[in-house]
Scaffold this motif. Structure first.
Motif, short mmCIF file in Angstrom:
data_model
loop_
_atom_site.label_atom_id
_atom_site.label_comp_id
_atom_site.label_asym_id
_atom_site.label_seq_id
_atom_site.Cartn_x
_atom_site.Cartn_y
_atom_site.Cartn_z
N GLU A 126 3.13 77.72 45.48
CA GLU A 126 2.40 77.15 44.34
C GLU A 126 2.26 75.64 44.52
N GLU A 127 1.20 75.13 43.98
CA GLU A 127 0.98 73.68 44.04
C GLU A 127 2.13 72.92 43.42
N THR A 128 2.83 73.53 42.48
CA THR A 128 3.92 72.88 41.76
C THR A 128 5.27 73.02 42.46
N ASN A 129 5.33 73.74 43.58
CA ASN A 129 6.59 73.89 44.31
C ASN A 129 7.10 72.51 44.74
N ALA A 130 8.32 72.20 44.36
CA ALA A 130 8.87 70.84 44.59
C ALA A 130 8.92 70.47 46.07
N ALA A 131 9.36 71.39 46.92
CA ALA A 131 9.45 71.09 48.36
C ALA A 131 8.06 70.88 48.95
N PHE A 132 7.10 71.71 48.55
CA PHE A 132 5.72 71.58 49.01
C PHE A 132 5.14 70.24 48.55
N ALA A 133 5.34 69.90 47.30
CA ALA A 133 4.84 68.63 46.76
C ALA A 133 5.46 67.44 47.49
N ALA A 134 6.75 67.52 47.80
CA ALA A 134 7.41 66.42 48.51
C ALA A 134 6.85 66.27 49.92
N ALA A 135 6.64 67.39 50.61
CA ALA A 135 6.08 67.33 51.97
C ALA A 135 4.66 66.76 51.93
N LEU A 136 3.87 67.16 50.95
CA LEU A 136 2.52 66.59 50.81
C LEU A 136 2.59 65.07 50.65
N GLN A 137 3.52 64.63 49.83
CA GLN A 137 3.66 63.20 49.58
C GLN A 137 4.08 62.46 50.85
N PHE A 138 5.06 63.02 51.58
CA PHE A 138 5.49 62.38 52.83
C PHE A 138 4.35 62.30 53.84
N CYS A 139 3.51 63.34 53.88
CA CYS A 139 2.41 63.40 54.85
C CYS A 139 1.16 62.67 54.37
N LYS A 140 1.19 62.21 53.11
CA LYS A 140 0.03 61.54 52.50
C LYS A 140 -1.18 62.47 52.48
N ILE A 141 -0.90 63.72 52.10
CA ILE A 141 -1.94 64.74 51.99
C ILE A 141 -1.98 65.20 50.54
N LYS A 142 -3.17 65.57 50.08
CA LYS A 142 -3.33 66.10 48.72
C LYS A 142 -3.81 67.55 48.84
#
Length: 189
Positions: free
Chosen positions: A171-187
């Motif tokens: 899910e878009e709201t998954n905390a680990a997924f959201a953190a990885a997106l932020q580290f990679c500077k991806i939306k």
């Protein structure tokens, strides 16, 4: 991070490929990139640095039940030294952590092959697989440890003892997924 980092790398590679054009136009690369991204956004095409929804739709998070056994940590000093001895005919220099976690897939595959096929553990058993610290780091909210399980029983035509005990959509709201997106500077959407 293991799955998302290549998307970050691809975007950065595309940006760097524009450097000669930026130089010939006499503008900074960041300005040229921002202008291109603005034009893409205006024309309604896929946004730069965005991960398509199909990435999540085509994947899931699995919880597994694995058989008992030992795992080889390929990032320990002892393992690297032992692998260096086993692979000395294939290397021009001493084996280091950079080799074990590097981009040379021929070497990392050779390392895994040697560990799977040529190593018997001190107790006489065969390793279940390998574990290693992610080359992308160890986040404070997680382990940063990757696991590679060898399907020994399956490869021998026997029933596979590993079982999927839970499958969860990403899910878009998954905390680990959201953190990885932020580290990679991806939306994503």
């Amino acid at each position: 991070m293991e799955l998302l980092a290549p998307y970050r790398t691809a975007v950065q590679g595309q940006r760097r490929a524009l450097q000669p054009l930026a130089d010939s136009l006499g503008v900074p690369l960041d300005t040229l990139w921002r202008d291109i991204v603005d034009e893409w956004d205006t024309s309604g095409t896929m946004k730069a640095s965005w991960l398509p929804t199909s990435f999540r739709d085509g994947r899931a998070l699995y919880t597994l039940s694995l058989p008992q056994g030992w795992w080889v940590d390929v990032t320990t000093t002892e393992t690297i030294a032992a692998l260096g001895d086993l692979l000395e005919d294939h290397l021009d220099e001493p084996l280091t952590m950079s080799h074990v976690s590097g981009e040379d897939r021929l070497l990392t595959t050779k390392i895994a092959d040697v560990l799977r096929n040529d190593v018997t553990l001190d107790d006489g058993s065969l390793p279940r697989g390998i574990r290693f610290v992610s080359k992308h780091g160890s986040p404070s909210s997680g382990s940063g440890v990757c696991w590679a399980y060898w399907l020994r029983e399956h490869d021998s035509g026997l029933a596979e003892p590993a079982q999927v005990i839970n499958r969860q959509a990403i899910e878009e709201t998954n905390a680990a997924f959201a953190a990885a997106l932020q580290f990679c500077k991806i939306k994503t959407r």
